[in-house]
Scaffold this motif. Structure first.
Motif, short mmCIF file in Angstrom:
data_model
loop_
_atom_site.label_atom_id
_atom_site.label_comp_id
_atom_site.label_asym_id
_atom_site.label_seq_id
_atom_site.Cartn_x
_atom_site.Cartn_y
_atom_site.Cartn_z
N ILE A 152 0.84 -1.21 0.00
CA ILE A 152 0.00 0.00 0.00
C ILE A 152 0.87 1.25 0.00
CG2 ILE A 152 -1.63 1.34 1.42
CD1 ILE A 152 -2.86 -1.11 -0.01
N ASP A 153 2.04 1.18 0.62
CA ASP A 153 2.95 2.32 0.61
C ASP A 153 3.03 2.80 -0.84
OD1 ASP A 153 4.63 4.09 1.84
OD2 ASP A 153 5.84 2.52 2.81
N SER A 154 2.86 4.10 -1.09
CA SER A 154 2.68 4.56 -2.47
C SER A 154 3.89 4.20 -3.34
CB SER A 154 2.44 6.06 -2.50
OG SER A 154 3.51 6.73 -1.87
N GLU A 155 5.10 4.28 -2.75
CA GLU A 155 6.32 3.96 -3.52
C GLU A 155 6.33 2.48 -3.90
OE1 GLU A 155 6.13 5.39 -0.62
OE2 GLU A 155 6.91 7.42 -0.89
N HIS A 156 6.01 1.65 -2.93
CA HIS A 156 6.10 0.20 -3.15
C HIS A 156 4.98 -0.27 -4.05
CE1 HIS A 156 8.37 1.45 0.24
NE2 HIS A 156 9.16 0.41 0.06
N ASN A 157 3.83 0.37 -3.94
CA ASN A 157 2.75 0.05 -4.85
C ASN A 157 3.15 0.46 -6.28
OD1 ASN A 157 -0.02 0.97 -6.27
ND2 ASN A 157 -0.32 -0.81 -4.95
N LEU A 181 13.65 4.90 -5.51
CA LEU A 181 12.61 5.15 -4.50
C LEU A 181 12.49 6.67 -4.36
CD1 LEU A 181 11.07 3.34 -2.41
CD2 LEU A 181 13.00 3.70 -0.87
N THR A 182 11.37 7.23 -4.77
CA THR A 182 11.25 8.69 -4.68
C THR A 182 10.82 9.13 -3.28
OG1 THR A 182 9.03 8.57 -5.59
CG2 THR A 182 10.79 9.11 -7.13
N ALA A 183 11.21 10.37 -2.95
CA ALA A 183 10.91 10.97 -1.64
C ALA A 183 10.64 12.44 -1.88
CB ALA A 183 12.12 10.81 -0.73
N SER A 184 9.68 13.00 -1.15
CA SER A 184 9.41 14.44 -1.35
C SER A 184 10.50 15.30 -0.72
CB SER A 184 8.08 14.81 -0.73
OG SER A 184 8.20 14.70 0.67
N GLY A 185 11.19 14.74 0.31
CA GLY A 185 12.14 15.53 1.08
C GLY A 185 11.47 16.21 2.28
N GLY A 186 10.14 16.12 2.35
CA GLY A 186 9.40 16.59 3.53
C GLY A 186 9.47 18.08 3.75
#
Ligand code: NAD
Ligand code: MG
Length: 396
Positions: A152-157, A181-186
């Motif tokens: 369900i994790d958006s990246e893993h999905n 694996l993308t990340a917004s950087g928060g």
């Protein structure tokens, strides 16, 4: 038409739980809520029971159960209230249940999620901490029971959707070179380093793109979330830590990418709304409407990418080290992080101290093999104890 699938939603009152119920309610012919669980917001749990009429509701303790049972009866519902971890395991493994949404936050979700795995349910896995803590045992249990495990994790999905078609049939990630694996950087991607000691929990929880529970919001701010996701990706996609690369992508439109040996790079894009991966996993291998509006690329206009900075985000480094060490290290990392984040949310420590606590715990305790669940919980308890000692020395 066959009977609707019976769904248990663990952590129904949380952000993922509510998004799941939103998607389920759009498809009453396909899905029926079998059980819901809540931990704190029990008025909301009552309202959810009235709306979705489950067979069972699960709450943490007996007096709350009595109160909820009375309210349900007064509302004319026959929903039965169960208590505690035993109740969670029961509704996760009941023979009537087809699929379990594992959306409890943290280590508390491990036993109920494993109960669902061991009884061969379709697992919709949001509770990444469960997999991080016990990866080898968890995946062994999946293989043994034949459970279908859908991220369900958006990246893993996203990665799951970009994997070769045969991947889901157990044929491996043939031809895959790397996972990106993308990340917004928060919220603190550009905050001057000197100011990080003064950021507040509310600032940490104000994520620029996603609306989420408070623990994962802090994890996103520290990028521990990406570290946990690195470990999660290694287990889900049978990858080595060195094959998973983090990419900062501030717009959160590309949810992750798979790089193949022929140079093809497949990505999954979408609006940052968890109803997309939830609908994808619920209906897999079919597709259903999730309620998410279509992506407007012209409004987004551009997509940016940046390498992650381990000095700004030391939790990333700590998580990668734990991923490489394996054995008890990820469970220790996760438990120390849970204690540190709770202390930050309670105002007992400053934001940079989250990483200090985790680093000290990992340095103090040698990595040991974890051959059974008891060993996982022993590592978890040891890390909590050491993090607690740090707090009594340095916490406010
Ligand atoms: P949340 O805090 O909004 O909800 C957590 C749920 O767990 C609630 O229903 C709460 O009652 C329940 N809960 C909390 N402590 C519990 C305990 N000790 N025992 C039993 N139940 C307990 O969190 P969330 O944002 O919905 O996240 C849930 C899980 O999904 C986390 O593991 C998170 O990492 C993962 N996840 C969330 C998102 C998101 O967008 N929110 C995205 C990816 C993954
Ligand atoms: Mg994620």
């Amino acid at each position: 038409m066959s009977r609707p699938q019976q769904i248990t939603v663990l952590g129904a009152t949380g952000s993922i739980g509510l998004s799941t119920l939103d998607v389920i309610a759009r498809h009453p012919d396909r899905y029926q809520v079998y059980a819901l669980s809540g931990f704190t917001r029990l008025r909301e749990l009552l309202a959810l029971c009235v709306r979705h009429t489950p067979q069972f509701a699960v709450v943490p303790e007996a007096s709350a159960a009595r109160g909820l049972q009375d309210d349900l009866r007064a509302a004319g519902l026959s929903t039965r209230v169960l208590v505690g971890e035993e109740g969670l395991c029961q509704v996760a493994s009941d023979p009537e249940v087809d699929a379990v949404m594992a959306a409890i936050v943290g280590a508390a979700g491990l036993r109920p999620t494993l109960a669902a795995v061991e009884t061969g349910k379709k697992i919709l896995l949001a509770n990444k901490e469960a997999l991080v803590m016990s990866g080898a045992l968890f995946m062994q249990a999946v293989r043994k029971s034949g459970s279908v495990l859908l991220p369900i994790d958006s990246e893993h999905n996203a990665i799951f959707q970009c994997m070769p078609q045969d991947f889901a049939r157990g044929l491996g990630a043939v031809g895959v070179r790397r996972i990106l694996l993308t990340a917004s950087g928060g919220p603190f991607r550009q905050t001057p380093m000197a100011e990080l000691a003064h950021v507040t929990p509310d600032q940490a929880c104000a994520h620029p793109n996603w609306s989420m529970g408070r623990k994962i919001s802090v994890d996103s701010a520290s990028m521990m979330n990406k570290g946990l996701e690195l470990i999660e990706a290694c287990w889900l996609f049978d990858a080595k830590p060195s094959q998973v690369e983090g990419v900062i992508h501030p717009q959160s439109v590309i949810h992750s990418l798979v790089d193949y040996i022929d140079g093809s790079v497949l990505a999954q894009l979408g609006n940052p709304d968890m109803r997309t991966p939830i609908a994808n996993a619920l209906a897999w291998p079919e597709r259903i409407d999730s309620g998410v509006p279509p992506l407007d690329l012209f409004a987004i206009a551009r997509l940016d990418f940046q390498a992650p900075d381990e000095e700004r985000f030391p939790c990333l480094r700590l998580a990668r080290q734990a991923a490489e060490a394996g054995n008890s290290a990820p469970a220790m990392l996760n438990a120390a992080n849970e204690v540190a984040v709770a202390a930050f949310l309670d105002g007992r420590v400053r934001y940079p101290q989250i990483a200090s606590i985790i680093e000290e715990v990992l340095n103090l305790e040698p990595v040991v093999a974890v051959d059974d669940l008891e060993a996982v919980f022993t590592a978890d308890a040891k890390a909590r104890e050491l993090a607690g000692q740090w707090l009594s020395r340095h916490g406010r």
